[in-house]
Design a protein around this motif. Sequence first.
Motif, PDB file in Angstrom:
ATOM      1  N   ALA A 198      64.726  39.661  50.869  1.00  0.00           N
ATOM      2  CA  ALA A 198      65.735  40.050  51.991  1.00  0.00           C
ATOM      3  C   ALA A 198      67.149  39.888  51.294  1.00  0.00           C
ATOM      4  O   ALA A 198      68.094  40.487  51.302  1.00  0.00           O
ATOM      5  CB  ALA A 198      65.745  39.002  53.099  1.00  0.00           C
ATOM      6  N   ALA A 199      66.950  38.700  50.309  1.00  0.00           N
ATOM      7  CA  ALA A 199      68.419  38.342  49.438  1.00  0.00           C
ATOM      8  C   ALA A 199      68.636  39.621  48.628  1.00  0.00           C
ATOM      9  O   ALA A 199      69.913  39.549  48.095  1.00  0.00           O
ATOM     10  CB  ALA A 199      68.170  37.445  48.728  1.00  0.00           C
ATOM     11  N   THR A 200      67.880  40.797  48.452  1.00  0.00           N
ATOM     12  CA  THR A 200      68.448  41.851  47.529  1.00  0.00           C
ATOM     13  C   THR A 200      69.258  42.655  48.425  1.00  0.00           C
ATOM     14  O   THR A 200      69.812  43.463  47.592  1.00  0.00           O
ATOM     15  CB  THR A 200      66.940  42.526  47.091  1.00  0.00           C
ATOM     16  OG1 THR A 200      66.608  43.194  48.272  1.00  0.00           O
ATOM     17  CG2 THR A 200      66.001  41.594  46.515  1.00  0.00           C
ATOM     18  N   GLY A 201      69.346  42.357  49.736  1.00  0.00           N
ATOM     19  CA  GLY A 201      70.378  43.423  50.310  1.00  0.00           C
ATOM     20  C   GLY A 201      69.651  44.396  51.035  1.00  0.00           C
ATOM     21  O   GLY A 201      70.373  45.447  51.676  1.00  0.00           O
ATOM     22  N   VAL A 202      68.232  44.696  51.008  1.00  0.00           N
ATOM     23  CA  VAL A 202      67.776  45.823  51.853  1.00  0.00           C
ATOM     24  C   VAL A 202      67.922  45.625  53.240  1.00  0.00           C
ATOM     25  O   VAL A 202      68.003  44.537  53.689  1.00  0.00           O
ATOM     26  CB  VAL A 202      66.064  45.724  51.081  1.00  0.00           C
ATOM     27  CG1 VAL A 202      65.741  46.253  49.884  1.00  0.00           C
ATOM     28  CG2 VAL A 202      65.402  44.418  51.959  1.00  0.00           C
ATOM     29  N   ASP A 203      67.526  46.754  53.958  1.00  0.00           N
ATOM     30  CA  ASP A 203      67.805  46.694  55.150  1.00  0.00           C
ATOM     31  C   ASP A 203      66.392  46.340  56.075  1.00  0.00           C
ATOM     32  O   ASP A 203      66.646  45.712  57.294  1.00  0.00           O
ATOM     33  CB  ASP A 203      68.062  48.020  55.915  1.00  0.00           C
ATOM     34  CG  ASP A 203      69.597  48.678  55.091  1.00  0.00           C
ATOM     35  OD1 ASP A 203      70.376  48.175  55.354  1.00  0.00           O
ATOM     36  OD2 ASP A 203      69.200  49.599  54.345  1.00  0.00           O
ATOM     37  N   GLY A 204      65.346  46.365  55.375  1.00  0.00           N
ATOM     38  CA  GLY A 204      64.171  45.875  56.130  1.00  0.00           C
ATOM     39  C   GLY A 204      62.985  45.606  55.163  1.00  0.00           C
ATOM     40  O   GLY A 204      62.966  46.101  53.849  1.00  0.00           O
ATOM     41  N   LEU A 205      62.195  44.751  55.746  1.00  0.00           N
ATOM     42  CA  LEU A 205      60.846  44.465  55.087  1.00  0.00           C
ATOM     43  C   LEU A 205      59.761  44.775  55.533  1.00  0.00           C
ATOM     44  O   LEU A 205      59.474  44.581  56.868  1.00  0.00           O
ATOM     45  CB  LEU A 205      60.870  43.123  54.642  1.00  0.00           C
ATOM     46  CG  LEU A 205      62.084  42.098  54.097  1.00  0.00           C
ATOM     47  CD1 LEU A 205      61.697  40.727  54.020  1.00  0.00           C
ATOM     48  CD2 LEU A 205      62.407  42.615  52.779  1.00  0.00           C
ATOM     49  N   ALA A 206      58.786  45.902  55.212  1.00  0.00           N
ATOM     50  CA  ALA A 206      57.660  46.327  55.861  1.00  0.00           C
ATOM     51  C   ALA A 206      56.521  45.343  55.403  1.00  0.00           C
ATOM     52  O   ALA A 206      56.222  45.328  54.073  1.00  0.00           O
ATOM     53  CB  ALA A 206      57.551  47.943  55.543  1.00  0.00           C
ATOM     54  N   PRO A 241      76.377  54.770  51.213  1.00  0.00           N
ATOM     55  CA  PRO A 241      76.243  53.679  51.555  1.00  0.00           C
ATOM     56  C   PRO A 241      75.276  53.421  53.003  1.00  0.00           C
ATOM     57  O   PRO A 241      75.030  52.494  53.383  1.00  0.00           O
ATOM     58  CB  PRO A 241      77.830  53.491  52.294  1.00  0.00           C
ATOM     59  CG  PRO A 241      78.251  54.314  51.358  1.00  0.00           C
ATOM     60  CD  PRO A 241      77.368  55.562  51.171  1.00  0.00           C
ATOM     61  N   HIS A 242      75.054  54.527  53.485  1.00  0.00           N
ATOM     62  CA  HIS A 242      74.342  54.756  55.134  1.00  0.00           C
ATOM     63  C   HIS A 242      72.682  54.764  54.690  1.00  0.00           C
ATOM     64  O   HIS A 242      72.125  54.802  55.906  1.00  0.00           O
ATOM     65  CB  HIS A 242      75.039  55.766  55.958  1.00  0.00           C
ATOM     66  CG  HIS A 242      76.180  55.694  56.075  1.00  0.00           C
ATOM     67  ND1 HIS A 242      76.819  54.805  56.873  1.00  0.00           N
ATOM     68  CD2 HIS A 242      77.149  56.415  55.678  1.00  0.00           C
ATOM     69  CE1 HIS A 242      78.117  54.824  56.910  1.00  0.00           C
ATOM     70  NE2 HIS A 242      78.383  55.799  56.336  1.00  0.00           N
ATOM     71  N   VAL A 243      72.523  54.941  53.750  1.00  0.00           N
ATOM     72  CA  VAL A 243      70.856  55.014  53.412  1.00  0.00           C
ATOM     73  C   VAL A 243      70.201  53.771  53.635  1.00  0.00           C
ATOM     74  O   VAL A 243      70.747  52.692  53.421  1.00  0.00           O
ATOM     75  CB  VAL A 243      70.449  55.458  52.039  1.00  0.00           C
ATOM     76  CG1 VAL A 243      70.829  54.246  50.945  1.00  0.00           C
ATOM     77  CG2 VAL A 243      69.172  55.858  52.025  1.00  0.00           C
ATOM     78  N   THR A 244      69.171  53.970  54.520  1.00  0.00           N
ATOM     79  CA  THR A 244      68.416  52.620  54.630  1.00  0.00           C
ATOM     80  C   THR A 244      67.108  52.414  53.701  1.00  0.00           C
ATOM     81  O   THR A 244      66.397  53.111  53.305  1.00  0.00           O
ATOM     82  CB  THR A 244      67.448  53.194  56.208  1.00  0.00           C
ATOM     83  OG1 THR A 244      68.668  53.297  57.084  1.00  0.00           O
ATOM     84  CG2 THR A 244      66.761  51.679  56.556  1.00  0.00           C
ATOM     85  N   LEU A 245      67.121  51.337  53.226  1.00  0.00           N
ATOM     86  CA  LEU A 245      66.237  50.837  52.190  1.00  0.00           C
ATOM     87  C   LEU A 245      65.393  49.493  52.721  1.00  0.00           C
ATOM     88  O   LEU A 245      65.814  48.832  53.299  1.00  0.00           O
ATOM     89  CB  LEU A 245      67.135  50.373  50.843  1.00  0.00           C
ATOM     90  CG  LEU A 245      68.105  51.227  50.329  1.00  0.00           C
ATOM     91  CD1 LEU A 245      68.790  50.471  49.161  1.00  0.00           C
ATOM     92  CD2 LEU A 245      67.424  52.358  49.941  1.00  0.00           C
ATOM     93  N   ILE A 246      64.003  50.124  52.572  1.00  0.00           N
ATOM     94  CA  ILE A 246      62.910  49.245  52.943  1.00  0.00           C
ATOM     95  C   ILE A 246      62.155  48.672  51.802  1.00  0.00           C
ATOM     96  O   ILE A 246      61.772  49.612  51.026  1.00  0.00           O
ATOM     97  CB  ILE A 246      61.899  49.943  53.862  1.00  0.00           C
ATOM     98  CG1 ILE A 246      62.708  50.611  54.987  1.00  0.00           C
ATOM     99  CG2 ILE A 246      60.974  48.947  54.357  1.00  0.00           C
ATOM    100  CD1 ILE A 246      63.448  49.551  55.898  1.00  0.00           C
ATOM    101  N   ALA A 247      61.632  47.562  51.604  1.00  0.00           N
ATOM    102  CA  ALA A 247      61.049  46.825  50.663  1.00  0.00           C
ATOM    103  C   ALA A 247      59.469  46.795  51.357  1.00  0.00           C
ATOM    104  O   ALA A 247      59.390  46.162  52.544  1.00  0.00           O
ATOM    105  CB  ALA A 247      61.351  45.625  50.104  1.00  0.00           C
ATOM    106  N   ALA A 248      58.657  47.237  50.784  1.00  0.00           N
ATOM    107  CA  ALA A 248      57.182  47.025  51.149  1.00  0.00           C
ATOM    108  C   ALA A 248      56.161  46.861  49.977  1.00  0.00           C
ATOM    109  O   ALA A 248      56.392  46.919  48.875  1.00  0.00           O
ATOM    110  CB  ALA A 248      56.919  48.611  51.910  1.00  0.00           C
TER     111      ALA A 248
END
Length: 280
Positions: free
Chosen positions: A253-261, A234-241
């Motif tokens: 953003a709606a996918t639930g990722v933590d950040g967008l690069a 649950p604590h892993v950080t997920l970034i879409a890039a």
Amino acid sequence: MYIPDSYLDELIASDIPSGIDLTTHVLGIGAQLGRMEYYTRDAALLCGTEEAARIFGRFGCTVVEALPSGSMLAPGDVFMTVEGPAAGLHMGWKICLNIFEYYCALATKARQMVDAVHAVNPLCEVLSTRKLMPGTKPFDVKALTVGGAFPHRLGLSETVLVFEHHLTFYGGLEKFIADVPQLKAKVCEKKLFVESSVEDAARLVEAGVDGVQLDKVAPEQVAQLVPQLKAINPHVTLIAAGGVNLGNAAEYAATGVDGLATTCLHFAKPLDMSVRMSTL
């Protein structure tokens, strides 16, 4: 944020290499006192008045009034007023106008993306990559942070981000996965992130990496992957890039990722701004 004097001096030197505004000097008007107002013809998020004030101070001019970076501007708004000798006003005029037109544009674009992202996922942050125009980093970073974005990586010394190219030299993905515990121990004060394909993401999270960057993965695939990876850790950080832009940022953003690069924030059409000058 502080931009060094040396960087501002480079901007000045590039426009006034001999230290003189030849036109003002030839006309013999340099000592006359005047007033200059900066205004915008476009709606904008303001950026750069603090540095402009420092630039004008070098030319013997006084900032009578200036709105701070982060102020919202409507078309027609005056955001900075400067008084001083005509020579100083003309030397600072275009240097500062370029700062305003280019970096207010970046700040404005960043704010648009951040607003779009936070409207669907307030916990997702917009992250700007290192793929910026060479030589522009100080103002680029300031503009994007004024707009509400954050630097993805300010430099190679800041964090550990493993790409496929690194694994080519390391010995491959299998060796890397096996060595994750030892590698994390080496960087106990930092995070270990890896750029990953859809196929390898779960294995990397299971191995204990701190974050996974999903590159050029379609939003619908990311939406399926996020709950699977969060179920593992649950604590892993997920970034879409890769390919994230104003048009699809909200969908990612709606996918639930933590950040967008994203790289798109480093480029924006300059805003339409200008000045009015008068004598005192």
